[in-house]
Design a protein around this motif. Sequence first.
Motif, PDB file in Angstrom:
ATOM      1  N   ALA A  16       2.059  11.919  -0.529  1.00  0.00           N
ATOM      2  CA  ALA A  16       2.870  13.403  -1.068  1.00  0.00           C
ATOM      3  C   ALA A  16       3.621  12.974  -2.236  1.00  0.00           C
ATOM      4  O   ALA A  16       3.718  14.174  -2.983  1.00  0.00           O
ATOM      5  CB  ALA A  16       3.587  13.754   0.107  1.00  0.00           C
ATOM      6  N   ASP A  17       4.177  11.672  -2.359  1.00  0.00           N
ATOM      7  CA  ASP A  17       4.820  11.500  -3.624  1.00  0.00           C
ATOM      8  C   ASP A  17       4.099  11.053  -4.617  1.00  0.00           C
ATOM      9  O   ASP A  17       4.783  10.620  -5.930  1.00  0.00           O
ATOM     10  CB  ASP A  17       5.844  10.146  -3.317  1.00  0.00           C
ATOM     11  N   GLY A  18       2.746  11.112  -4.749  1.00  0.00           N
ATOM     12  CA  GLY A  18       1.948  10.911  -5.823  1.00  0.00           C
ATOM     13  C   GLY A  18       1.815   9.336  -5.950  1.00  0.00           C
ATOM     14  O   GLY A  18       1.377   8.848  -7.123  1.00  0.00           O
ATOM     15  N   GLN A  65       0.773  -1.233  -0.064  1.00  0.00           N
ATOM     16  CA  GLN A  65      -0.164  -0.049  -0.181  1.00  0.00           C
ATOM     17  C   GLN A  65       0.856   1.336  -0.037  1.00  0.00           C
ATOM     18  O   GLN A  65       0.274   2.276  -0.320  1.00  0.00           O
ATOM     19  CB  GLN A  65      -0.968   0.023   1.192  1.00  0.00           C
ATOM     20  N   VAL A  66       2.181   1.190   0.246  1.00  0.00           N
ATOM     21  CA  VAL A  66       2.876   2.263   0.273  1.00  0.00           C
ATOM     22  C   VAL A  66       4.169   2.242  -0.706  1.00  0.00           C
ATOM     23  O   VAL A  66       4.529   1.245  -1.222  1.00  0.00           O
ATOM     24  CB  VAL A  66       3.754   2.436   1.777  1.00  0.00           C
ATOM     25  N   ALA A  67       4.683   3.590  -0.863  1.00  0.00           N
ATOM     26  CA  ALA A  67       5.729   3.441  -1.999  1.00  0.00           C
ATOM     27  C   ALA A  67       6.959   2.530  -1.791  1.00  0.00           C
ATOM     28  O   ALA A  67       7.406   2.351  -0.442  1.00  0.00           O
ATOM     29  CB  ALA A  67       6.104   4.802  -2.373  1.00  0.00           C
ATOM     30  N   HIS A  68       7.565   2.001  -2.879  1.00  0.00           N
ATOM     31  CA  HIS A  68       8.700   1.289  -2.547  1.00  0.00           C
ATOM     32  C   HIS A  68       9.606   1.490  -1.435  1.00  0.00           C
ATOM     33  O   HIS A  68       9.998   0.740  -0.430  1.00  0.00           O
ATOM     34  CB  HIS A  68       9.502   1.260  -4.085  1.00  0.00           C
ATOM     35  N   SER A 128       7.004  17.387   5.522  1.00  0.00           N
ATOM     36  CA  SER A 128       5.881  18.057   5.473  1.00  0.00           C
ATOM     37  C   SER A 128       5.224  18.202   6.807  1.00  0.00           C
ATOM     38  O   SER A 128       5.435  17.487   7.916  1.00  0.00           O
ATOM     39  CB  SER A 128       4.830  17.207   4.623  1.00  0.00           C
ATOM     40  N   ASP A 129       4.318  19.145   7.260  1.00  0.00           N
ATOM     41  CA  ASP A 129       3.854  19.566   8.531  1.00  0.00           C
ATOM     42  C   ASP A 129       2.988  18.228   9.097  1.00  0.00           C
ATOM     43  O   ASP A 129       3.138  17.687  10.282  1.00  0.00           O
ATOM     44  CB  ASP A 129       2.609  20.611   8.459  1.00  0.00           C
ATOM     45  N   GLU A 130       2.231  17.491   8.072  1.00  0.00           N
ATOM     46  CA  GLU A 130       1.560  16.226   8.518  1.00  0.00           C
ATOM     47  C   GLU A 130       2.521  15.203   9.041  1.00  0.00           C
ATOM     48  O   GLU A 130       1.832  14.669   9.961  1.00  0.00           O
ATOM     49  CB  GLU A 130       0.685  15.672   7.376  1.00  0.00           C
ATOM     50  N   VAL A 131       3.509  15.111   8.326  1.00  0.00           N
ATOM     51  CA  VAL A 131       4.482  14.130   8.614  1.00  0.00           C
ATOM     52  C   VAL A 131       5.242  14.294  10.071  1.00  0.00           C
ATOM     53  O   VAL A 131       5.306  13.572  10.950  1.00  0.00           O
ATOM     54  CB  VAL A 131       5.642  13.725   7.428  1.00  0.00           C
TER      55      VAL A 131
END
Lengths: 260, 260
Positions: free
Chosen positions: B245-247, B36-39, B175-178
């Motif tokens: 965020a990385d798309g 579900q998450v990027a590599h 980022s602020d969220e992270v």
Amino acid sequence: MPNLTATEYSLITNVMSLCCAAMLAGALFFFYSRSQVAHKYRPALLVSALVPSIACYHYFRIHDSFIHAYTLTNGIYIASGMPFNDAYRYADWLLTVPLLVIELVAVLALQPEVSRKLILKLSSAAALMILLGYPGEISQVTTTRWIFWGLSMVPWSIIMVTLFTEFTQAYSRQSDEVKKLVGNARGLLLITWAFYPIAYLAPMVGLSGDVAQCGLQVGYTIADIVAKVGLGIYIYMIAMAKSEADGFAGDAQVAKASLA
Amino acid sequence: MPNLTATEYSLITNVMSLCCAAMLAGALFFFYSRSQVAHKYRPALLVSALVPSIACYHYFRIHDSFIHAYTLTNGIYIASGMPFNDAYRYADWLLTVPLLVIELVAVLALQPEVSRKLILKLSSAAALMILLGYPGEISQVTTTRWIFWGLSMVPWSIIMVTLFTEFTQAYSRQSDEVKKLVGNARGLLLITWAFYPIAYLAPMVGLSGDVAQCGLQVGYTIADIVAKVGLGIYIYMIAMAKSEADGFAGDAQVAKASLA
């Protein structure tokens, strides 16, 4: 089997149990890390996962066998009369030791004929080393132990010489980063594998009793964790470094690149 | 081992069993969430899965050991004479606590040298903290317990100071969220990890007997669930936020993107 204090018994059984957990974690890590590396390094990671899987199974058996070999009487652990089956270690090594040298060669993704030759030589020497060690291990006769120790040291030496000559040549064209990692992995193998023939000598040089038993069981177990999971971590780092150098950033990225 | 009422015995063994199930579920969730998450965030989720896998194994052993340490006599659980092996907790922590700090750093996907330095410092302090705690844990002498408690608090403090200084700097560009999620994850770690040195003090400040035993076993178990599965959930949320965020919208989407 010598009597053991509660502390010695706990130390041995706890290290054996910790080993089950470490092997389990190592196996899971290597199985699931295959998708993090480029296609051609995946068989090496798969072999790296098989090794701790096999060892995890054997350490459940070893732990169980050790527990049944002792009985708690007045705060002291004394032999129950059930034998402790040390042969589980040999069964484990017969399968895992050839696989350890295979993973070390496989991760380099060398020319197939170079790879095949090295794997054949190293893995058959590894199997022979274990087979020749066993008759001495189960013998109570010191001379017999010395003979089989000496015989087993022949393939041990062949492996070490091969790793420092033929194998060094085979990976000489790798990048500096990979060369350093492979050199470290080989060093780890040399150091951990040196423990086994030394530990084998313990009863022959008069080391017995509870402290020797404790040192031997804990020593073998820690050597197994480092040799198996430790080497696997090097294989993973080598595969990651080579994948990155190949420009690999995930299977999806590979698919995308080919469509572009 | 103090005598336990049926209620206390049930509470302890049921919380230990619940912990086996929670760890199993956590492990499966983190293993299967990797896609579900990027590599680049997948290794962090993999480590997050190893932690409850290891803990699940140990809670089976802890549960088993606790059950064998008691026997039911006239409605009261009394010590059976078999020791309860609290060392399983230390074996577990020795493996999992360094992995917890590794997953927290790994998910940020920082510059390799920044990441490597933080991981090395935090994970070795974590291992040292557990190793230094153990000799005090198994000692019946209050002074010995205090000495090892104090020694173990040195790496504990190093970890906390590092998390609130060096680590804060390392993730300041996120980022602020992270940043918010990482701050919360760190807070969770601070709160749960504060429980262990306090619980360690219990026998030293005269807390013993059935209520203390009950509080300690239930407390350790709940702290373990929150520290391991709870932290893993934060790691998952951080990896999801960064992937978005990385798309990243799935492996298939990455491949499809180039066709558009």
